[in-house]
Design an enzyme around this catalytic site. Structure first.
Site, PDB file in Angstrom:
ATOM      1  N   GLY A 248       0.676 -15.990  -4.164  1.00  0.00           N
ATOM      2  CA  GLY A 248       0.485 -15.903  -2.721  1.00  0.00           C
ATOM      3  C   GLY A 248       1.434 -14.893  -2.117  1.00  0.00           C
ATOM      4  O   GLY A 248       1.768 -13.891  -2.750  1.00  0.00           O
ATOM      5  N   SER A 249       1.891 -15.178  -0.910  1.00  0.00           N
ATOM      6  CA  SER A 249       2.701 -14.209  -0.176  1.00  0.00           C
ATOM      7  C   SER A 249       4.171 -14.251  -0.617  1.00  0.00           C
ATOM      8  O   SER A 249       4.664 -15.276  -1.101  1.00  0.00           O
ATOM      9  CB  SER A 249       2.602 -14.492   1.320  1.00  0.00           C
ATOM     10  OG  SER A 249       3.104 -15.781   1.590  1.00  0.00           O
ATOM     11  N   ALA A 251       6.815 -14.235   1.274  1.00  0.00           N
ATOM     12  CA  ALA A 251       7.630 -15.135   2.097  1.00  0.00           C
ATOM     13  C   ALA A 251       7.582 -16.566   1.561  1.00  0.00           C
ATOM     14  O   ALA A 251       8.622 -17.224   1.410  1.00  0.00           O
ATOM     15  CB  ALA A 251       7.142 -15.092   3.547  1.00  0.00           C
ATOM     16  N   GLY A 253       6.593 -17.455  -1.443  1.00  0.00           N
ATOM     17  CA  GLY A 253       7.125 -17.438  -2.808  1.00  0.00           C
ATOM     18  C   GLY A 253       8.630 -17.640  -2.827  1.00  0.00           C
ATOM     19  O   GLY A 253       9.168 -18.386  -3.665  1.00  0.00           O
ATOM     20  N   CYS A 304      -4.733  -9.033  -5.332  1.00  0.00           N
ATOM     21  CA  CYS A 304      -3.299  -8.741  -5.340  1.00  0.00           C
ATOM     22  C   CYS A 304      -2.999  -7.392  -5.974  1.00  0.00           C
ATOM     23  O   CYS A 304      -2.079  -6.700  -5.571  1.00  0.00           O
ATOM     24  CB  CYS A 304      -2.535  -9.854  -6.031  1.00  0.00           C
ATOM     25  SG  CYS A 304      -3.255 -10.325  -7.601  1.00  0.00           S
ATOM     26  N   GLU A 400       1.207  -4.766   2.664  1.00  0.00           N
ATOM     27  CA  GLU A 400       0.009  -5.282   1.998  1.00  0.00           C
ATOM     28  C   GLU A 400      -1.002  -5.694   3.067  1.00  0.00           C
ATOM     29  O   GLU A 400      -0.724  -6.571   3.878  1.00  0.00           O
ATOM     30  CB  GLU A 400       0.369  -6.489   1.129  1.00  0.00           C
ATOM     31  CG  GLU A 400      -0.800  -6.983   0.321  1.00  0.00           C
ATOM     32  CD  GLU A 400      -0.444  -8.122  -0.632  1.00  0.00           C
ATOM     33  OE1 GLU A 400       0.334  -9.010  -0.240  1.00  0.00           O
ATOM     34  OE2 GLU A 400      -0.953  -8.122  -1.764  1.00  0.00           O
TER      35      GLU A 400
HETATM   36  P1  NAP Z   1       0.261 -17.965   1.389  1.00  0.00           P
HETATM   37  O1  NAP Z   1       0.503 -18.467   2.757  1.00  0.00           O
HETATM   38  O2  NAP Z   1       1.402 -17.528   0.579  1.00  0.00           O
HETATM   39  O3  NAP Z   1      -0.573 -19.097   0.651  1.00  0.00           O
HETATM   40  C1  NAP Z   1      -0.733 -19.210  -0.750  1.00  0.00           C
HETATM   41  C2  NAP Z   1      -0.736 -20.679  -1.124  1.00  0.00           C
HETATM   42  O4  NAP Z   1       0.530 -21.260  -0.784  1.00  0.00           O
HETATM   43  C3  NAP Z   1      -1.774 -21.517  -0.375  1.00  0.00           C
HETATM   44  O5  NAP Z   1      -2.231 -22.550  -1.220  1.00  0.00           O
HETATM   45  C4  NAP Z   1      -0.959 -22.079   0.761  1.00  0.00           C
HETATM   46  O6  NAP Z   1      -1.498 -23.232   1.341  1.00  0.00           O
HETATM   47  C5  NAP Z   1       0.337 -22.383   0.063  1.00  0.00           C
HETATM   48  N1  NAP Z   1       1.480 -22.517   0.976  1.00  0.00           N
HETATM   49  C6  NAP Z   1       1.576 -22.083   2.253  1.00  0.00           C
HETATM   50  N2  NAP Z   1       2.780 -22.414   2.767  1.00  0.00           N
HETATM   51  C7  NAP Z   1       3.445 -23.081   1.786  1.00  0.00           C
HETATM   52  C8  NAP Z   1       4.738 -23.681   1.697  1.00  0.00           C
HETATM   53  N3  NAP Z   1       5.592 -23.652   2.710  1.00  0.00           N
HETATM   54  N4  NAP Z   1       5.095 -24.287   0.555  1.00  0.00           N
HETATM   55  C9  NAP Z   1       4.253 -24.310  -0.502  1.00  0.00           C
HETATM   56  N5  NAP Z   1       3.021 -23.756  -0.474  1.00  0.00           N
HETATM   57  C10 NAP Z   1       2.618 -23.153   0.650  1.00  0.00           C
HETATM   58  O7  NAP Z   1      -0.752 -16.776   1.437  1.00  0.00           O
HETATM   59  P2  NAP Z   1      -2.035 -16.679   2.369  1.00  0.00           P
HETATM   60  O8  NAP Z   1      -1.843 -17.347   3.663  1.00  0.00           O
HETATM   61  O9  NAP Z   1      -3.153 -17.145   1.551  1.00  0.00           O
HETATM   62  O10 NAP Z   1      -2.133 -15.125   2.553  1.00  0.00           O
HETATM   63  C11 NAP Z   1      -1.125 -14.408   3.227  1.00  0.00           C
HETATM   64  C12 NAP Z   1      -0.889 -13.108   2.531  1.00  0.00           C
HETATM   65  O11 NAP Z   1      -0.445 -13.345   1.188  1.00  0.00           O
HETATM   66  C13 NAP Z   1      -2.132 -12.251   2.328  1.00  0.00           C
HETATM   67  O12 NAP Z   1      -2.492 -11.538   3.458  1.00  0.00           O
HETATM   68  C14 NAP Z   1      -1.692 -11.396   1.180  1.00  0.00           C
HETATM   69  O13 NAP Z   1      -0.884 -10.358   1.640  1.00  0.00           O
HETATM   70  C15 NAP Z   1      -0.881 -12.324   0.342  1.00  0.00           C
HETATM   71  N6  NAP Z   1      -1.700 -12.868  -0.755  1.00  0.00           N
HETATM   72  C16 NAP Z   1      -1.398 -12.514  -2.007  1.00  0.00           C
HETATM   73  C17 NAP Z   1      -2.181 -12.974  -3.042  1.00  0.00           C
HETATM   74  C18 NAP Z   1      -1.921 -12.619  -4.434  1.00  0.00           C
HETATM   75  O14 NAP Z   1      -2.831 -12.673  -5.239  1.00  0.00           O
HETATM   76  N7  NAP Z   1      -0.707 -12.316  -4.803  1.00  0.00           N
HETATM   77  C19 NAP Z   1      -3.271 -13.800  -2.793  1.00  0.00           C
HETATM   78  C20 NAP Z   1      -3.536 -14.170  -1.488  1.00  0.00           C
HETATM   79  C21 NAP Z   1      -2.723 -13.698  -0.485  1.00  0.00           C
HETATM   80  P3  NAP Z   1      -2.383 -23.113   2.692  1.00  0.00           P
HETATM   81  O15 NAP Z   1      -3.644 -22.460   2.283  1.00  0.00           O
HETATM   82  O16 NAP Z   1      -2.566 -24.516   3.084  1.00  0.00           O
HETATM   83  O17 NAP Z   1      -1.599 -22.279   3.661  1.00  0.00           O
END
Ligand code: NAP
Ligand code: MG
Length: 496
Positions: A248-249, A251, A253, A304, A400
């Site tokens: 995921g993101s 922040a 991570g 990603c 990104e």
């Molecule tokens: P994200 O907020 O980092 O979410 C990824 C996962 O983490 C989701 O299952 C999310 O749950 C969970 N999460 C959120 N807050 C958390 C916390 N405090 N503690 C533990 N887990 C938590 O990413 P996103 O909202 O999907 O996307 C935001 C940005 O991340 C994108 O625009 C992109 O830049 C990046 N991204 C990167 C990848 C990659 O493959 N590396 C994939 C997707 C997105 P919820 O869905 O309930 O928030």
């Protein structure tokens, strides 16, 4: 029901009714706050699920731990575990069309991508990882322990499963990225609790059902639904979780890494990238343009490892941009279930608005913005965008975007281009386009990225480690490295 939904098979429609919430110990759990799961091509609900909370997360972890402690999975012979995972792969393949439709309806993606990548790659991936079940190994060591005098020693290392693994995954390839974590963890003998993204929980619920059908003992692979802030936070901090694996993101991570260290859990982070494509003067332009379209627009750029900043030698820049613009102008937009559609919706209105805002700010900063084919006004579509003559310093070239935006930056000198390629906090992947073997050999070691492709982009294989340098994360997925990362290494020293 939209036309998109009506195009789904009966098996999919039945599943949407059956999938009522988290999947724990083989059962759906319908208690809790309900949430509509949305079809991004219409904004209409596909299914309604119950979200988990902290208590349900604790229960899921406890049951996952019970399945590890009573050794119902890890003590099966490696061959028996391999057979189960191979049966799982066979069933994912048999249910491939159903899984592809679920993914398309929930995520928005093209059904072709869902079939070929989300399902096709996943089946190969499961089979590849199943093979490691029978091939985990330690090693003997030649020790020189000199006392007590006359004593001899035999020493070796053992690989043992870590325990309870918590996997937290995003919404871009909901099922495939989940499998990248769940399968190597199972191959190593771990038990897993998975939290999908809130927007896209459906395909992994079907996977969890299929895993039980394949013979995976109930409780070894559980899915807990709910928000990242409640369920995700709890999983990362839970003292009974031995490893947190996250995509995921950056922040989030970082927060997960901090929480994991508090109880010395292992963690791995795959945090996305701002992936460059470097096109040298001697590159094959046709191949580079096709590579840019595939590497940049696959899954509407919600990848990603997507190519998103293109450093193109000035002699090729204008033609490169014209060809990209021509290609995006000719694309047809429509819902993912429409086999003709090339431009399909993004996952959510939030993501659509975020991408459009990036493009607007780039325009405000003076970027040359070319917008492709017209898209439907209903649904979360973003028409592909080509930005030419961009400056490396612009926000659109540095952050990104996670959408269908290709930002092209001209350069004159290879060293100057290499400096721009490496001038990023992120370092997940990069590609180099050249016909010169000498340039490829010279530049690949100097590019700061976990994967460097030459004359290709976003081509992954289960055997090849994948994971970022710099702020793109920690740890590798794929290959034997992935399975080993779900094991603890124990040293045994025997005196005789
Ligand atoms: P994200 O907020 O980092 O979410 C990824 C996962 O983490 C989701 O299952 C999310 O749950 C969970 N999460 C959120 N807050 C958390 C916390 N405090 N503690 C533990 N887990 C938590 O990413 P996103 O909202 O999907 O996307 C935001 C940005 O991340 C994108 O625009 C992109 O830049 C990046 N991204 C990167 C990848 C990659 O493959 N590396 C994939 C997707 C997105 P919820 O869905 O309930 O928030
Ligand atoms: Mg989020």
């Amino acid at each position: 029901m939209s036309d998109n939904q009506a195009a789904a098979s009966e098996a999919v429609q039945a599943f949407f009714k059956r999938a009522t919430g988290s999947f724990i110990n083989g059962d759906f759990r319908a208690e809790g706050n309900s949430r509509d799961i949305i079809d991004p091509s219409s904004g209409e609900p596909l299914a309604t699920i119950a979200e988990g909370n902290k208590e349900l997360t604790d229960e899921a972890v406890a049951l996952t731990k019970a399945s590890f402690d009573d050794r119902r999975w890890r003590d099966l012979s490696p061959a028996a575990r391999e057979r189960t995972l191979l049966r799982f792969a066979d069933l994912v393949e048999q249910h491939g069309e159903e899984l592809a439709q679920i993914e398309t309806l929930n995520q928005g993606k093209s059904i072709h991508i869902a079939r070929a990548v989300d399902v096709g790659f996943s089946v190969d991936f499961i089979r590849y990882m199943a093979g490691w079940t029978t091939k985990l190994e330690g090693s003997t060591r030649e020790v020189s322990i000199g006392m007590p005098e006359g004593t001899r020693f035999n020493a070796y290392t053992l690989r043992q499963p870590l325990g309870v693994v918590a996997a937290i995954v995003p919404w871009n390839f909901p099922m495939m990225i989940a499998l990248w974590k769940v399968v190597p963890a199972l191959a190593a003998g771990c038990s897993v609790v998975l939290k999908p993204a809130s927007e896209t929980p459906l395909s992994v619920l079907r996977l969890a059902e299929i895993a039980v059908e394949a013979g995976l003992p109930k409780g070894v692979f559980n899915v807990v639904l709910g928000s990242g802030s409640v369920v995700g936070t709890r999983l990362a901090e839970h003292p009974d979780v031995q490893k947190v694996t996250f995509t995921g993101s950056t922040a989030i991570g970082k927060q997960i890494g901090h929480a994991a260290v508090e109880h010395m859990a292992h963690f791995s982070l795959e945090l996305g990238g701002k992936n460059p494509m470097l096109v040298l003067e001697d590159a094959d332009l046709e191949k580079a343009v096709n590579g840019a379209l595939m590497g940049g627009l696959l899954n509407q750029g919600q990848v990603c490892a997507a190519a998103s900043r293109f450093y193109v030698h000035r002699s090729l820049h204008d033609e490169f941009c014209q060809r990209l613009a021509g290609a995006v102008d000719g694309m047809q937009a429509g819902p993912g279930m429409d086999p003709q559609a090339q431009v399909t919706p993004l996952v959510s209105q939030r993501q659509q608005q975020s991408v459009l805002a990036y493009v607007e700010r780039a325009r405000d900063q003076g970027a040359e913005v070319h917008v492709g084919a017209e898209v439907p006004s209903q649904g979360y579509y973003v028409s592909p965008v080509v930005i030419s003559n961009a400056a490396h310093t612009m926000e659109i070239a540095r952050e990104e975007v996670f959408g269908p935006v290709l930002t092209v930056i001209p350069f004159d000198d290879v060293e100057e281009a290499l400096a721009m390629v490496n001038d990023s906090e992120l370092g997940l992947a990069a590609s180099l386009w050249t016909d010169s073997l000498a340039q490829a050999m010279h530049l690949t070691p100097r590019i700061e990225a976990g994967t460097v492709w030459v004359n290709t982009h976003v081509t992954l294989d289960a055997s090849l480690p994948f994971g970022g340098f710099k702020m793109s994360g920690l740890g590798k997925e794929f290959g034997p490295e992935a399975v080993n990362a779900y094991t603890e290494l124990k040293s045994v020293c025997i005196a005789y």
